[in-house]
Design a protein around this motif. Sequence first.
Motif, PDB file in Angstrom:
ATOM      1  N   GLN A  13       0.871  -2.015  -0.050  1.00 21.25           N
ATOM      2  CA  GLN A  13      -0.006   0.080   0.037  1.00 21.25           C
ATOM      3  C   GLN A  13       0.667   0.988  -0.096  1.00 21.25           C
ATOM      4  OE1 GLN A  13      -1.892   1.123   3.388  1.00 21.25           O
ATOM      5  NE2 GLN A  13      -2.970  -1.136   2.390  1.00 21.25           N
ATOM      6  N   THR A  14       2.016   1.612   0.293  1.00 18.30           N
ATOM      7  CA  THR A  14       3.072   2.080   1.119  1.00 18.30           C
ATOM      8  C   THR A  14       4.053   2.612  -0.481  1.00 18.30           C
ATOM      9  OG1 THR A  14       4.136   1.606   2.630  1.00 18.30           O
ATOM     10  CG2 THR A  14       1.916   2.851   3.258  1.00 18.30           C
ATOM     11  N   LYS A  17       7.882   1.658   0.375  1.00 11.99           N
ATOM     12  CA  LYS A  17       8.940   2.754   1.549  1.00 11.99           C
ATOM     13  C   LYS A  17       8.105   2.064   3.133  1.00 11.99           C
ATOM     14  CE  LYS A  17       6.949   7.053   1.010  1.00 11.99           C
ATOM     15  NZ  LYS A  17       6.144   7.840   1.301  1.00 11.99           N
ATOM     16  N   PRO A  18       9.374   2.185   3.767  1.00 15.05           N
ATOM     17  CA  PRO A  18       9.779   1.220   4.850  1.00 15.05           C
ATOM     18  C   PRO A  18       8.536   2.398   5.949  1.00 15.05           C
ATOM     19  CG  PRO A  18      11.319   2.790   4.172  1.00 15.05           C
ATOM     20  CD  PRO A  18      10.517   3.164   3.517  1.00 15.05           C
ATOM     21  N   VAL A  19       7.219   1.826   6.694  1.00 19.76           N
ATOM     22  CA  VAL A  19       6.397   1.743   7.278  1.00 19.76           C
ATOM     23  C   VAL A  19       7.513   2.000   9.332  1.00 19.76           C
ATOM     24  CG1 VAL A  19       4.218   2.186   8.231  1.00 19.76           C
ATOM     25  CG2 VAL A  19       5.029   1.295   6.184  1.00 19.76           C
ATOM     26  N   ALA A  20       7.735   2.901   9.539  1.00 16.39           N
ATOM     27  CA  ALA A  20       8.600   3.071  10.113  1.00 16.39           C
ATOM     28  C   ALA A  20       8.216   4.275  11.419  1.00 16.39           C
ATOM     29  CB  ALA A  20       9.837   2.856  10.362  1.00 16.39           C
ATOM     30  N   HIS A  21       8.189   4.097  13.153  1.00 16.92           N
ATOM     31  CA  HIS A  21       7.831   4.973  13.451  1.00 16.92           C
ATOM     32  C   HIS A  21       8.617   5.057  14.831  1.00 16.92           C
ATOM     33  CE1 HIS A  21       5.946   8.160  16.051  1.00 16.92           C
ATOM     34  NE2 HIS A  21       6.753   9.078  15.027  1.00 16.92           N
ATOM     35  N   SER A 119      -4.442   4.900  10.419  1.00 17.02           N
ATOM     36  CA  SER A 119      -3.139   5.244  10.317  1.00 17.02           C
ATOM     37  C   SER A 119      -2.346   3.656  10.081  1.00 17.02           C
ATOM     38  CB  SER A 119      -2.295   5.467  11.746  1.00 17.02           C
ATOM     39  OG  SER A 119      -1.836   5.048  11.840  1.00 17.02           O
ATOM     40  N   THR A 120      -1.603   2.960   9.049  1.00 13.12           N
ATOM     41  CA  THR A 120      -1.415   1.567   9.532  1.00 13.12           C
ATOM     42  C   THR A 120      -0.677   1.630  10.344  1.00 13.12           C
ATOM     43  OG1 THR A 120       0.370   2.305   7.261  1.00 13.12           O
ATOM     44  CG2 THR A 120      -1.670   1.583   6.758  1.00 13.12           C
ATOM     45  N   GLU A 121       0.323   2.398  11.344  1.00 14.21           N
ATOM     46  CA  GLU A 121       0.768   1.844  11.816  1.00 14.21           C
ATOM     47  C   GLU A 121      -0.171   1.097  13.641  1.00 14.21           C
ATOM     48  OE1 GLU A 121       3.053   4.896  14.267  1.00 14.21           O
ATOM     49  OE2 GLU A 121       3.351   4.090  15.948  1.00 14.21           O
ATOM     50  N   TYR A 194      10.193   5.327  24.585  1.00 11.44           N
ATOM     51  CA  TYR A 194      11.822   6.581  24.290  1.00 11.44           C
ATOM     52  C   TYR A 194      12.116   5.888  25.488  1.00 11.44           C
ATOM     53  CZ  TYR A 194      10.220   7.451  19.946  1.00 11.44           C
ATOM     54  OH  TYR A 194       9.303   8.216  18.279  1.00 11.44           O
TER      55      TYR A 194
ATOM     56  N   ALA D 147      10.460  12.966  23.509  1.00  5.42           N
ATOM     57  CA  ALA D 147      10.883  12.189  23.907  1.00  5.42           C
ATOM     58  C   ALA D 147      11.557  11.710  22.559  1.00  5.42           C
ATOM     59  CB  ALA D 147      10.314  11.143  24.676  1.00  5.42           C
ATOM     60  N   VAL D 151      15.685  11.945  22.351  1.00  6.02           N
ATOM     61  CA  VAL D 151      15.492  10.141  22.816  1.00  6.02           C
ATOM     62  C   VAL D 151      16.043   9.577  21.351  1.00  6.02           C
ATOM     63  CG1 VAL D 151      15.752   8.290  23.718  1.00  6.02           C
ATOM     64  CG2 VAL D 151      15.283  10.438  25.050  1.00  6.02           C
ATOM     65  N   ALA D 217      11.315   8.529   8.750  1.00  4.14           N
ATOM     66  CA  ALA D 217      10.079   8.194   7.381  1.00  4.14           C
ATOM     67  C   ALA D 217       8.604   8.267   7.550  1.00  4.14           C
ATOM     68  CB  ALA D 217      10.227   7.987   5.960  1.00  4.14           C
ATOM     69  N   HIS D 218       7.407   9.063   8.316  1.00  8.11           N
ATOM     70  CA  HIS D 218       6.059   8.516   8.364  1.00  8.11           C
ATOM     71  C   HIS D 218       5.409   8.239   7.311  1.00  8.11           C
ATOM     72  CE1 HIS D 218       6.294   9.729  12.341  1.00  8.11           C
ATOM     73  NE2 HIS D 218       7.655  10.731  11.900  1.00  8.11           N
ATOM     74  N   SER D 219       4.329   7.039   6.618  1.00  2.00           N
ATOM     75  CA  SER D 219       3.759   7.348   6.258  1.00  2.00           C
ATOM     76  C   SER D 219       2.427   6.080   6.688  1.00  2.00           C
ATOM     77  CB  SER D 219       4.966   5.598   4.690  1.00  2.00           C
ATOM     78  OG  SER D 219       5.056   5.187   5.501  1.00  2.00           O
ATOM     79  N   SER D 220       1.986   6.232   7.927  1.00  3.59           N
ATOM     80  CA  SER D 220       0.834   5.136   7.810  1.00  3.59           C
ATOM     81  C   SER D 220      -0.149   6.419   7.826  1.00  3.59           C
ATOM     82  CB  SER D 220       1.550   5.927   9.765  1.00  3.59           C
ATOM     83  OG  SER D 220       2.066   6.721  10.376  1.00  3.59           O
ATOM     84  N   SER D 221      -0.669   6.995   7.157  1.00  8.63           N
ATOM     85  CA  SER D 221      -1.774   7.611   6.947  1.00  8.63           C
ATOM     86  C   SER D 221      -1.516   7.541   5.485  1.00  8.63           C
ATOM     87  CB  SER D 221      -1.677   9.241   6.854  1.00  8.63           C
ATOM     88  OG  SER D 221      -2.543   9.494   6.238  1.00  8.63           O
ATOM     89  N   VAL D 222      -3.279   6.346   5.620  1.00  9.24           N
ATOM     90  CA  VAL D 222      -3.933   6.188   4.411  1.00  9.24           C
ATOM     91  C   VAL D 222      -4.004   7.086   3.398  1.00  9.24           C
ATOM     92  CG1 VAL D 222      -6.064   4.823   4.184  1.00  9.24           C
ATOM     93  CG2 VAL D 222      -4.051   3.684   5.471  1.00  9.24           C
ATOM     94  N   GLN D 225      -0.822   9.260   2.923  1.00 10.43           N
ATOM     95  CA  GLN D 225       1.125   8.631   2.867  1.00 10.43           C
ATOM     96  C   GLN D 225       1.646   9.063   2.950  1.00 10.43           C
ATOM     97  OE1 GLN D 225       1.480   5.792   0.646  1.00 10.43           O
ATOM     98  NE2 GLN D 225      -1.130   5.880   0.581  1.00 10.43           N
ATOM     99  N   ALA D 228       0.754   9.456   9.941  1.00 10.03           N
ATOM    100  CA  ALA D 228      -1.246   9.798  10.262  1.00 10.03           C
ATOM    101  C   ALA D 228      -1.046  11.022  11.469  1.00 10.03           C
ATOM    102  CB  ALA D 228      -1.390   8.242  10.950  1.00 10.03           C
TER     103      ALA D 228
END
Lengths: 290, 435, 739, 234
Positions: A13-14, A17-21, A119-121, A194, D147, D151, D217-222, D225, D228
């Motif tokens: 879907q993305t 791209k790495p979906v990471a947070h 949010s896919t996270e 964290y 944080a 951090v 990179a944040h790409s968690s929003s449907v 992209q 979120a």
Amino acid sequence: MTSAQTHTENGAQTDGKPVAHGADNGHLHKYGMVIDLDKCTGCGACMVACMSENNVPFRDDETDKLTSITWMRVYKLTNGKPYPDNDVCYLPRPCQHCEGHAGHSPCVSVCPATATDYSTETGIVSQIYTRCFGCRYCMAACPYHARYFNWWDPVWPDGMEKYLSPNVSPRMRGVVEKCNFCFQRYQLAKDKVYVDGESTVSEEAYQTACTQACPAGAITFGDLNNPEHLVHQLAQPDDHHHGHPRNPNAFRLLERLGTNTKVYYVSSREWVRRAGDNYLPDEQTGGGGH
Amino acid sequence: MDSALIPKGVKRCPTWQFLAWLSVFGAVLLWGVYAMLLCWFKGLNQTNMNDYYGFALWIWADLAVIALGGGAFFSGLLKYIFGKDELKNIINFAVLLGFICYSSALLILAIDIGQPLRGWFIFWHANVHSMLTEVAFCLSCYFAVLTIEYIPLILENRQLDKVPFFHNLSHNMHETMAIFAATGAFLSFFHQGSLGGVAGVLFGRPFAFREHILIWPYTFFLFTWSAAAFGPCFTLSMTWITEKVTGKKLVKDNVIDLLAKISGWMITSYIIVKIVETLYWATVTAPSKGFDVSHFYTNNGLYGWWILFAELIVGGVVPGLILIIPSLRRNSAARVTAILLGCFGVCLNRWVMVLQVMAVPVMTFDNWALYYPSWQEVATTILPVAYGIILTMISYRYLPIFPQEAELNPLEGAEEVEAEQEATAAEGAAEPATA
Amino acid sequence: MKIDRRCFLSFAIGGAAGTALSPLPWKLTDDSSIWSQMWPWTPVPPDGESTYDHSTCTLCPGGCGITVRSIDGRAIKIEGRDGHPVNQGGICPLGLAGLQLLYGPTRVKAPLKRVGERGAGKWQRISWESAVAEIAETLAGLRSSGQAHTVAAISSRNRGTVAALMERFLTALGSPNFLRMPTMEDAQELGLYINQGILGSVGYDFENSDFVLSFGAGLIDGWGAPVRMFLAKSAWQDAGAKVVQIESRFSNTAAKADQWVNIRPGSEADLALGIAHVLVAEELYDTSFVGRHTADFDAFQAALADYTPDAVATTTGVSVETIAALAKAFAEAASPVAVYGRGKGQVPGSLKEVLAVTALNALVGNINQPGGMWAIPEGEGMPWPDIETDAVAAEGLQKPRIDGAGTGKFPNSRYLLNRLPAVLAEGSGYGLKALFIEDANPLYSLPDTVAMQAAFAQIPTIVSFASHMDETAAFADYILPNHVYLERYEDVVVTAGLNTRTIGLAQPIMAPLYNTQHVGDTLIQLAQAMDEPVAAAFPWEDYQTCLEESLGDNWDTLEEEGVWTDESFAADPEAGFETTSGDFEFVGDLGADVLTAATAAAEGDATAYPLLLVPYDIMRLVSSRVGAPPFMIKTVPDTILKGQDILVEINPQTAQAAGLADGKGASLETPRGRARVKVHLSEGIQPGVIAMARGLGHTAFDKYLADKGVNVNSLMGAVIDPVSGYDAVWGIRAKLMRA
Amino acid sequence: MSTVDEQAKVPDSPAGAETGAPPAEAADESSGSFIFLFFIIGFFAAAILGWVVFPKVLYSTQYQPIDFSHAEHVEMVDEGCESCHYLREDGSFSGVPTLAECIDCHEEINGDSEDERIFYEEYVAKDREVPWLVYSRQPDCVFFSHAAHIVGAEMECATCHGDIGESDSLKPYQENRITGYSRDIWGYNIAGFKRNTWDRMKMDDCSDCHQEAGGVAHSSSVQTQRGACFVCHK
């Protein structure tokens, strides 16, 4: 197996791209809820827990339930039989956090201003009050009536605004609000992750206010992608069938519409399970889905 | 007093009478403005909308006026693209009505949103997946097009036309009008369609949800088609009313007949498709979600089978047939009945696709929710009607809206005064009917 | 050259172009939208350091452990305390909404003295010093005129330091008139005393029971310690235990039970005896226990003669088969328990019923056994020095109690507050000159509010210690506001059906918000403002000193853990009971008559009032001293409250007979009053019965609670049990007419 | 509108006389440049209003209750910024120190500065919190995780807060009269341009930085992209 499956789906879907947070590096959660309707007593603690956690306002007359903001609302279901064979069941209804198809939940896809998002996270359907301009299209889209409009300015009696939580922004008049699985608790839990140098938010570290409060222990909350989490074990979501529960006593509300929700209900009573969806007279409960 | 502004060769009622009527509708307008201000300053608690009826009277009004205003783009399309030149005699009025309808729609939207100061977010933070975003963009663009189409008409005012710059501008704009008409048609296709999509994409609402072609639900195409079909009915209805009010024949019969015939065929073809689509929805789409179609029409106090009959037969099949059968179409009473029924049909369709969608319970343990608007909602919905009447009055008085008027109503010396008196009397008597 | 309109037009167009190319319109557009996002009238909660403190909830008798989250010392959320022995982290709606009581607008913010008519709401703020001085003077006047015994006090409890201080204060003054608010515990205590000779409370080992036979107890509607009951209910489900609910209305408890036994209201005692009859007749009972540990089985058996299944089926409406099946299932279960107390247990109930229900437990030998019914001894009193009463006090203490408890007709009853209106109205007693009310709202929560208020009107001085302006406080002469539970220390002795001795500690979460004072401190100050003998009985500097001293060794545990539990009392049934016979006595000295006497009937004439009005309890409303906070009222369904109207539940058949449709208005009349109601049709209630929720119809408090619905107590009167003197009311005859 | 005709007939139009053209047209042309002048005047007047006057009116200037030298304090503490602005154990950020934290060092007057004396007398002695005006205070709807940035992303304080840690005194605080926010959020450049990362702190600035920092990179929003909404909103 489950999480691997979702990784691939979401990765596609993305655009790969790495979906990471940050602290939750590599973890794609799908937070969901399992509510045991046999245990639920309809006491309303979840509703009050939600209201007090989330700075939900109240008015002097809240008996018009069509304008009363209750992110978590307990419905009373009856089997429709006459006295004395009548049976009732209570059904707590938070936002169902529909995943729909690939995150296009009924409400998210219709919002013209991207004020609500999937949010896919976390799998959580968010609602940003300051972005919302109050068109209410999302409310029209939601078959669960989980979305509420602030028809009035929120007003707390003098002094009562002192109990408001700083972790949840009070909403202004003219915007839509809804349950967000107490997302602020996830934010705070991540902060803790964290500073503790851990890798991910644990099951205990992130629980919604209603789950925590439920005196009957009817609500379970956690990551549906994580086989170690209780919700996964209770619902047994089948990722090959949009999360359809493999637990024969579990069901989801209006699953046949393709909303692909993340709130599962469990009941040993057939009439309750049947009340969870619409069926033609000759159809079997639990059948007819995709 | 304002005789210098009145087009040459036509007769208008005395100024005092004009002003008297203007003030009557002005009062209605002010009432609407008062309600509008209440909604803006006190919030939408002034309405009877609720969490079940997030969309209500206003959204219906929006959808309805845009469908009715569809006469503008469709007449433009017919005249400029398909070369139906006769329609030039009614196109000005169609454009004026379109302008009124679209400006009204935008105004209602501005009242309808909970946070008007943030309304621009729909453009700035647009979500491309939302039908409403498509509506907002196309609606605004098409409104700009309508404004551009309306400007030359204003510039044709006797005094403005004397200014060479304006004269030339007007002339040049007329030359390029085909481009705007094409643009307008294109934009209209999308926003009429996306307004249909607004309901059709709601897969959580089985009453509204329709199967898709590409990314668009059937309602997308049905809305565009119905706007093209019924929009001319509204243009014709308003022409008829204006003729009744002024007591003059303003548009020649051949023009009326042509537009009515086209509308008739459009309605007929639309209603056939709509019936087929309804049958498909009732027998395939809804049952696949577990709904027997009777669920949508029973167990409540308002939405019964009658509404389906009224929309499809009374407001669709009947006007369609009347307008395609030449003998009936040429019968004035039948034609007028048909065009009025057509307007009713399309408005009812929009009502059903907004209000009934909200009313039908989806969860098995939910109940039907019925709603009636508050006076503030009614007033703000009447506001555009009053505004439309006023703009029509002013435009009719000072602009050559009906090019054939002078020809059809020649002025001759002594008769002139008499005619004026007559017109005055007629205008005075019939004008309230438009409200 | 002339500046004409075109110049202006040009200037304006230039200005517009210049404006458009400047930040002004764009920034203003942005800023005005930001302004709308942060309207100054929408509060912004200040952020800060988050802390969690433990305490004990005192809003109901349950005594749950709570954890309060605060931001920079500002309490913002109440949660259930994890691992607490009572609630294990769970919490009820009332407990969750506690902060609305803390910060609520109906707090009494300073000591008040009435200046207008009683109940007119005209108050004058006075200092604590003058309030204490004025009241002390009144009391001293009563003492000096030999009327010390005309001082009385009402409290919701008799355990814990605050109640003990109140009782001690009365004793030191010379009054025997400490009155506890009536609850089912009254009848249970009396039953326990008769059966086992123990002064204490009744506990149930629900967690280990596999068959629960509930005689109308609202097990999940607020009976006992509500959260503990929810947990027990879930545990029964997991363990496969059976729950049978005997009730005329399909309550939540009935809905969640495995079986709902639909009984004619008020005939629960008969059904219990009918089951006992079957148990005895078919020798299903525990012969070993009955043989070895009971004293008066013969008398009991004789009493059962009238309760044949056929007879009981006629009285109760429960079929003979059901009675037999219940008896069989009850006897066959490993750890069956029969539970007493209607709804939340707010009315004591008849002695016959409590004895009948307990007899079932005795018949299966499940007394002081795992999964059974337990006797929890009251324990020792406070370790305080004896009061040296002076002559005045001694004389006062000789007088009989105003309510007649403990003497004459009612030798074993302790508190008979329900008799007060009758006694004062008759003028048979000596009357009351001063009344203290602490932690109670009798003018709302006792049956027949009208008579109670008339009785109160005869008392010249009423002192309320209420934290909130409730109905009783509004009728007082002085209000000496107590801190809210989140602002004060207090030992909370939990009975509420627990089968352990439990004391929780309420601790101040935050500094008092207003000019309030701990009721303990107020009592100490009052005593110390009086003559030597009274003052000497209160040697403590303040309440906290007294509390620490009173709790002794437990203080450290309580301060550290917040809760103290004790199971060491667990009696060995083999060791016998504390009755004179040393055995369990079914009826004791009362004889079989107590069981064969007619069951308490509903007041009113059946012809004039063909229907029965029965109150019911739900978790989303509060019917005790606490006024339901706004959040709770918000959760009340619109089938109970709509606008200002209460909806009563009736069967569609009842509605049809009265010509009423769902949601329509009606006039409800009982021998005690009449009210405007609306009707809600339900298939979960017997025809002929009208069910009304307790907890609405407040006249005091704020707009979120006041004037909503009807207080069912205003339509009912007390029905005094002839043997115990306790109120045994369960309903009243009524009629319903179209309005 | 009727005046337009009359205007065209104005006889003493100089331009008309010179060119000898028909009066009506002449009037138009002659006043053409004159009219353009008005256009220019209008244009520049509006531009000045928008670019110069407007920002001055939009923001009100307020002064901190006491002047505070970050530079001086940083020298005296061991752990730099984190000595006073630290992450709490629960992961939340302490923000501006409370009075109690200040008192840890300032139980008594330590130096001879006038500001310290005011601080002591007005706040310590009276046990009042100092009403600091916080330049970087974000709107209530924002959840900003220190944080995650300190951090998680190991960012420097200065990236967002600039060199305030080296400042000797506190700059005046400018408050937007409409929104009530500090000017630092929009930035001092009224057009919204920025030179340094810390010049502006609006949502777009957050997202710019996140776009650049590819690693997280944040790409968690449907829908977008991107990140979120709930990552940074509450």
